[in-house]
Design a protein around this motif. Structure first.
Motif, PDB file in Angstrom:
ATOM      1  N   LYS A 208       0.653  -1.189  -0.077  1.00  0.00           N
ATOM      2  CA  LYS A 208      -0.050  -0.010   0.004  1.00  0.00           C
ATOM      3  C   LYS A 208       0.741   1.236   0.036  1.00  0.00           C
ATOM      4  CE  LYS A 208      -3.944  -2.027   0.347  1.00  0.00           C
ATOM      5  NZ  LYS A 208      -4.876  -1.978  -0.770  1.00  0.00           N
ATOM      6  N   PRO A 209       0.676   2.405  -0.834  1.00  0.00           N
ATOM      7  CA  PRO A 209       1.285   3.540  -1.037  1.00  0.00           C
ATOM      8  C   PRO A 209       1.019   4.060   0.510  1.00  0.00           C
ATOM      9  CG  PRO A 209      -0.522   3.727  -2.267  1.00  0.00           C
ATOM     10  CD  PRO A 209      -0.613   2.427  -1.601  1.00  0.00           C
ATOM     11  N   ASP A 210       2.176   5.182   0.630  1.00  0.00           N
ATOM     12  CA  ASP A 210       2.092   5.989   1.782  1.00  0.00           C
ATOM     13  C   ASP A 210       1.162   7.244   1.260  1.00  0.00           C
ATOM     14  OD1 ASP A 210       3.704   8.037   0.573  1.00  0.00           O
ATOM     15  OD2 ASP A 210       5.499   6.936   1.337  1.00  0.00           O
ATOM     16  N   ASP A 211       0.983   8.248   2.308  1.00  0.00           N
ATOM     17  CA  ASP A 211       0.066   9.300   2.127  1.00  0.00           C
ATOM     18  C   ASP A 211       0.866  10.404   1.246  1.00  0.00           C
ATOM     19  OD1 ASP A 211       1.805  10.400   3.980  1.00  0.00           O
ATOM     20  OD2 ASP A 211       0.290  10.565   5.609  1.00  0.00           O
ATOM     21  N   LYS A 212       1.938  10.276   1.047  1.00  0.00           N
ATOM     22  CA  LYS A 212       2.481  11.294  -0.052  1.00  0.00           C
ATOM     23  C   LYS A 212       2.762  11.018  -1.542  1.00  0.00           C
ATOM     24  CE  LYS A 212       5.966  12.732   3.854  1.00  0.00           C
ATOM     25  NZ  LYS A 212       7.204  13.039   4.205  1.00  0.00           N
ATOM     26  N   GLN A 213       2.581   9.641  -1.664  1.00  0.00           N
ATOM     27  CA  GLN A 213       2.691   9.208  -3.156  1.00  0.00           C
ATOM     28  C   GLN A 213       1.517   9.685  -3.971  1.00  0.00           C
ATOM     29  OE1 GLN A 213       2.924   4.848  -3.676  1.00  0.00           O
ATOM     30  NE2 GLN A 213       2.695   5.215  -5.772  1.00  0.00           N
ATOM     31  N   ASP A 214       1.621  10.249  -5.185  1.00  0.00           N
ATOM     32  CA  ASP A 214       0.656  10.686  -6.107  1.00  0.00           C
ATOM     33  C   ASP A 214       0.164   9.232  -6.684  1.00  0.00           C
ATOM     34  OD1 ASP A 214      -0.922  11.422  -8.020  1.00  0.00           O
ATOM     35  OD2 ASP A 214       0.685  12.724  -8.941  1.00  0.00           O
ATOM     36  N   LEU A 215      -1.226   9.002  -6.341  1.00  0.00           N
ATOM     37  CA  LEU A 215      -1.654   7.515  -6.793  1.00  0.00           C
ATOM     38  C   LEU A 215      -2.030   7.478  -8.186  1.00  0.00           C
ATOM     39  CD1 LEU A 215      -4.452   7.400  -3.693  1.00  0.00           C
ATOM     40  CD2 LEU A 215      -2.067   6.598  -3.858  1.00  0.00           C
ATOM     41  N   ARG A 216      -1.970   8.545  -8.973  1.00  0.00           N
ATOM     42  CA  ARG A 216      -2.065   8.255 -10.255  1.00  0.00           C
ATOM     43  C   ARG A 216      -0.895   7.416 -10.935  1.00  0.00           C
ATOM     44  NH1 ARG A 216      -2.119  14.662 -12.286  1.00  0.00           N
ATOM     45  NH2 ARG A 216      -0.385  14.461 -10.984  1.00  0.00           N
ATOM     46  N   GLU A 217       0.202   7.233 -10.300  1.00  0.00           N
ATOM     47  CA  GLU A 217       1.324   6.549 -10.638  1.00  0.00           C
ATOM     48  C   GLU A 217       0.609   5.033 -10.815  1.00  0.00           C
ATOM     49  OE1 GLU A 217       4.260   6.747  -7.854  1.00  0.00           O
ATOM     50  OE2 GLU A 217       4.667   9.042  -8.218  1.00  0.00           O
ATOM     51  N   LEU A 218      -0.352   4.718  -9.987  1.00  0.00           N
ATOM     52  CA  LEU A 218      -0.796   3.216 -10.137  1.00  0.00           C
ATOM     53  C   LEU A 218      -1.539   2.940 -11.326  1.00  0.00           C
ATOM     54  CD1 LEU A 218      -2.319   2.869  -6.413  1.00  0.00           C
ATOM     55  CD2 LEU A 218      -0.325   2.299  -7.162  1.00  0.00           C
ATOM     56  N   LEU A 219      -2.209   3.991 -11.904  1.00  0.00           N
ATOM     57  CA  LEU A 219      -3.067   3.993 -12.972  1.00  0.00           C
ATOM     58  C   LEU A 219      -1.653   3.821 -14.465  1.00  0.00           C
ATOM     59  CD1 LEU A 219      -5.693   6.556 -12.736  1.00  0.00           C
ATOM     60  CD2 LEU A 219      -5.747   4.107 -12.425  1.00  0.00           C
ATOM     61  N   VAL A 220      -0.743   4.644 -14.310  1.00  0.00           N
ATOM     62  CA  VAL A 220       0.089   4.486 -15.418  1.00  0.00           C
ATOM     63  C   VAL A 220       0.867   3.393 -15.616  1.00  0.00           C
ATOM     64  CG1 VAL A 220       0.069   7.150 -15.886  1.00  0.00           C
ATOM     65  CG2 VAL A 220       1.570   6.146 -14.449  1.00  0.00           C
ATOM     66  N   GLU A 221       1.122   2.880 -14.153  1.00  0.00           N
ATOM     67  CA  GLU A 221       2.123   1.723 -14.111  1.00  0.00           C
ATOM     68  C   GLU A 221       2.008   0.532 -15.087  1.00  0.00           C
ATOM     69  OE1 GLU A 221       4.176  -1.162 -10.538  1.00  0.00           O
ATOM     70  OE2 GLU A 221       2.554   0.421 -10.066  1.00  0.00           O
ATOM     71  N   HIS A 222       0.437   0.188 -15.167  1.00  0.00           N
ATOM     72  CA  HIS A 222       0.263  -0.909 -15.993  1.00  0.00           C
ATOM     73  C   HIS A 222      -0.627  -0.548 -17.182  1.00  0.00           C
ATOM     74  CE1 HIS A 222       1.805  -3.315 -12.660  1.00  0.00           C
ATOM     75  NE2 HIS A 222       0.959  -2.868 -11.680  1.00  0.00           N
ATOM     76  N   SER A 223      -0.415   0.621 -17.735  1.00  0.00           N
ATOM     77  CA  SER A 223      -1.272   0.949 -18.702  1.00  0.00           C
ATOM     78  C   SER A 223      -0.259   1.801 -19.700  1.00  0.00           C
ATOM     79  CB  SER A 223      -2.190   1.813 -18.286  1.00  0.00           C
ATOM     80  OG  SER A 223      -2.988   2.494 -19.449  1.00  0.00           O
ATOM     81  N   ASP A 224      -0.626   1.901 -21.126  1.00  0.00           N
ATOM     82  CA  ASP A 224       0.242   2.837 -22.094  1.00  0.00           C
ATOM     83  C   ASP A 224      -0.500   4.328 -21.904  1.00  0.00           C
ATOM     84  OD1 ASP A 224       1.753   0.667 -23.104  1.00  0.00           O
ATOM     85  OD2 ASP A 224       0.212  -0.063 -24.448  1.00  0.00           O
ATOM     86  N   LEU A 225      -1.368   4.586 -21.368  1.00  0.00           N
ATOM     87  CA  LEU A 225      -2.174   5.944 -21.120  1.00  0.00           C
ATOM     88  C   LEU A 225      -1.941   6.566 -20.009  1.00  0.00           C
ATOM     89  CD1 LEU A 225      -5.447   4.299 -22.651  1.00  0.00           C
ATOM     90  CD2 LEU A 225      -3.850   5.606 -24.046  1.00  0.00           C
ATOM     91  N   VAL A 226      -1.978   8.043 -19.996  1.00  0.00           N
ATOM     92  CA  VAL A 226      -2.049   8.770 -18.697  1.00  0.00           C
ATOM     93  C   VAL A 226      -3.140   9.348 -18.425  1.00  0.00           C
ATOM     94  CG1 VAL A 226       0.541   9.253 -19.404  1.00  0.00           C
ATOM     95  CG2 VAL A 226      -1.450  10.817 -20.309  1.00  0.00           C
TER      96      VAL A 226
END
Length: 245
Positions: A208-226
Motif C-alpha cells: 500500500k502506498p504512503d500518504d505522500k505518493q501521487d496515486l495516479r502512478e498506479l494507473l500509468v504503471e500498468h497502462s500505456d495511457l496517462v
C-alpha cells in the motif's frame, strides 16, 4: 449463369458496402476513436527510438513546456526533431502530428523515461466543458456553476446552470464513466477516484502506498495511457482524495 444474375450479385455487394460505410457515418468520429488504442508495436518502436536518442545525445526528444503544464501533458515527444535527425522515417499514424488522436509523451523523464499516450478526444471534451464554465462565469460576475462538494478542494459541476446535459466520459483505464469536478478557480478535471480505488484494491496489503505518493502512478504503471485532465490523488484516511498539490 446469365448476365442479369451477375448484375444482381454486383448490386448486392455495392449495397452492402454502402451500408457499412454509412453505418460508420452514424457515429461521431470521437466515439469511434476515443478508445481505439494504437498498436503496441508503435509504442514499443517509439520507446526504442527515444532510448537510442538519449543514448546518443544525452537528451530527450521533447518539446518545450512551462512549469504550469500539468504533469501528464508536460513532456511531449518532438517527432519533427526525430525525423530531421533520421531517427524515424515516419510518425505513427495515431499521433497528433499525423492527424491521430494521441499525444505521445514521456513520463519519469529523470529516472526511467517511458513512452505513454494521452487521449486527445477525452482531453478536448474536458476543454469544451471548461469553455462552458468560463462563459458562465464571465456572464455571472465570476460566479461558478458549483454543484455538491466532492473533495475538500473540489465540487461537482451544476450542468443545469450551463444548460447542458452531463456528458458521458469514459475512463481509458476501466471503461467506467468518469465524473467531472471543479476547483474554486473554475478549473475542470476528471475524477479518477473510482479507477484509483480499483487499482489500490489489487495491491498486496504490504504494498500500500504512503500518504505522500501521487496515486495516479498506479494507473500509468500498468497502462500505456496517462490520466487526462487529472488532479493529484493521495491517500487520506485510507481513501484516495483529489488534491490541488
Amino acid at each position: 449463369m446469365t448476365l442479369n444474375f451477375f448484375k444482381r450479385v454486383a448490386s448486392v455487394v455495392v449495397i452492402g458496402m454502402m451500408t457499412v460505410a454509412l453505418s460508420g457515418c452514424l457515429y461521431p468520429k470521437d466515439q469511434l476513436t476515443q478508445n481505439k488504442l494504437p498498436p503496441k508495436d508503435a509504442i514499443l518502436t517509439v520507446q526504442a527510438v527515444v532510448d537510442q536518442y538519449q543514448k546518443d545525445t544525452g537528451l530527450l526528444p521533447i518539446l518545450n513546456s512551462t512549469p504550469e503544464t500539468p504533469l501528464y501533458e508536460k513532456y511531449r515527444i518532438d517527432f519533427e526533431k526525430l525525423q530531421q535527425m533520421n531517427y524515424v522515417s515516419d510518425i505513427p499514424a495515431t499521433a497528433y502530428e499525423k492527424g491521430g488522436s494521441y499525444y505521445y509523451l514521456i513520463i519519469n523523464e529523470e529516472t526511467d523515461p517511458t513512452v505513454k499516450l494521452m487521449n486527445l478526444v477525452l482531453s478536448q471534451k474536458v476543454n469544451d466543458i471548461q469553455a462552458s464554465v468560463k462563459a458562465y462565469s464571465d456572464a455571472h460576475q465570476g460566479k461558478l456553476p458549483t454543484g455538491k462538494s466532492v473533495y475538500p478542494d473540489f465540487t461537482s459541476i451544476n450542468y443545469d446552470n450551463l444548460n447542458l446535459k452531463e456528458p458521458v466520459l469514459q475512463s481509458v483505464f476501466t471503461g467506467q464513466t468518469l465524473s467531472t469536478i471543479m476547483d474554486a478557480k473554475g478549473n475542470v478535471y476528471l475524477d479518477y477516484g473510482i479507477d484509483i480505488t480499483q487499482a489500490l484494491n489489487k495491491l498486496d496489503s504490504g504494498k500500500k502506498p504512503d500518504d505522500k505518493q501521487d496515486l495516479r502512478e498506479l494507473l500509468v504503471e500498468h497502462s500505456d495511457l496517462v490520466p487526462v485532465k487529472s488532479p493529484i490523488y493521495r491517500l487520506k484516511n485510507g481513501e484516495p482524495q483529489a488534491m490541488l498539490k
